[in-house]
Design a protein around this motif. Sequence first.
Motif, PDB file in Angstrom:
ATOM      1  N   ILE A 137       0.830  -1.202   0.000  1.00 14.78           N
ATOM      2  CA  ILE A 137       0.000   0.000   0.000  1.00 14.78           C
ATOM      3  C   ILE A 137       0.870   1.260   0.000  1.00 14.78           C
ATOM      4  N   VAL A 138       1.860   1.311   0.888  1.00 16.34           N
ATOM      5  CA  VAL A 138       2.724   2.492   0.947  1.00 16.34           C
ATOM      6  C   VAL A 138       3.555   2.606  -0.329  1.00 16.34           C
ATOM      7  N   GLY A 139       3.987   1.483  -0.872  1.00 18.02           N
ATOM      8  CA  GLY A 139       4.737   1.510  -2.131  1.00 18.02           C
ATOM      9  C   GLY A 139       3.913   2.055  -3.279  1.00 18.02           C
ATOM     10  N   ARG A 140       2.638   1.692  -3.323  1.00 18.72           N
ATOM     11  CA  ARG A 140       1.758   2.221  -4.374  1.00 18.72           C
ATOM     12  C   ARG A 140       1.491   3.707  -4.175  1.00 18.72           C
ATOM     13  N   LEU A 141       1.390   4.135  -2.923  1.00 15.64           N
ATOM     14  CA  LEU A 141       1.133   5.546  -2.655  1.00 15.64           C
ATOM     15  C   LEU A 141       2.337   6.430  -2.974  1.00 15.64           C
ATOM     16  N   THR A 142       3.536   5.880  -2.828  1.00 14.43           N
ATOM     17  CA  THR A 142       4.751   6.682  -3.024  1.00 14.43           C
ATOM     18  C   THR A 142       5.474   6.384  -4.330  1.00 14.43           C
TER      19      THR A 142
END
Length: 154
Positions: free
Chosen positions: A39-44
């Motif tokens: 999730i954080v990888g997709r957001l950043t």
Amino acid sequence: MDPLPAFFMISLLAVFPLAWLGGGHTERAGVALYLCLYIVGRLTQHIQIGNPLLAPALVDLVFLIGLAWLALKRERWWPLVASALQVMVMLVYVGAMLVPGFNYRSGIVAIMVLGVLGLYCLLGGVLERILAGETPASASAVWRRRPPARQPNS
């Protein structure tokens, strides 16, 4: 969609439910770590701080710290192997940042392959648990509220 990201997504969809339902608390923590990473990888993924791989490298560094903590606190083999694979991911990032003319596509493919291997380490931990006959954490979960205990008449 390219074949490797499709294989990665299919692997996620297959391994996460198995790990959540058939694994113990360590495997559930691993699923939570992998979900947070995704999730954080997709957001950043579109954030660029100088080098295009710096933001994903920071996310993967935090993931490495989480896996290392899991490996040191729990008595399972797969977090240790997944941490070693994550160290190799960090070495790919270092190589990408230090080598001029580095092919980013090949670096991303290497990172994805190492990520899939780490995911299959989680699956191996779940299968080992099942083969050893250990009770999964989902078996002890309370799915409904228990009625209040009756008080003795005074």
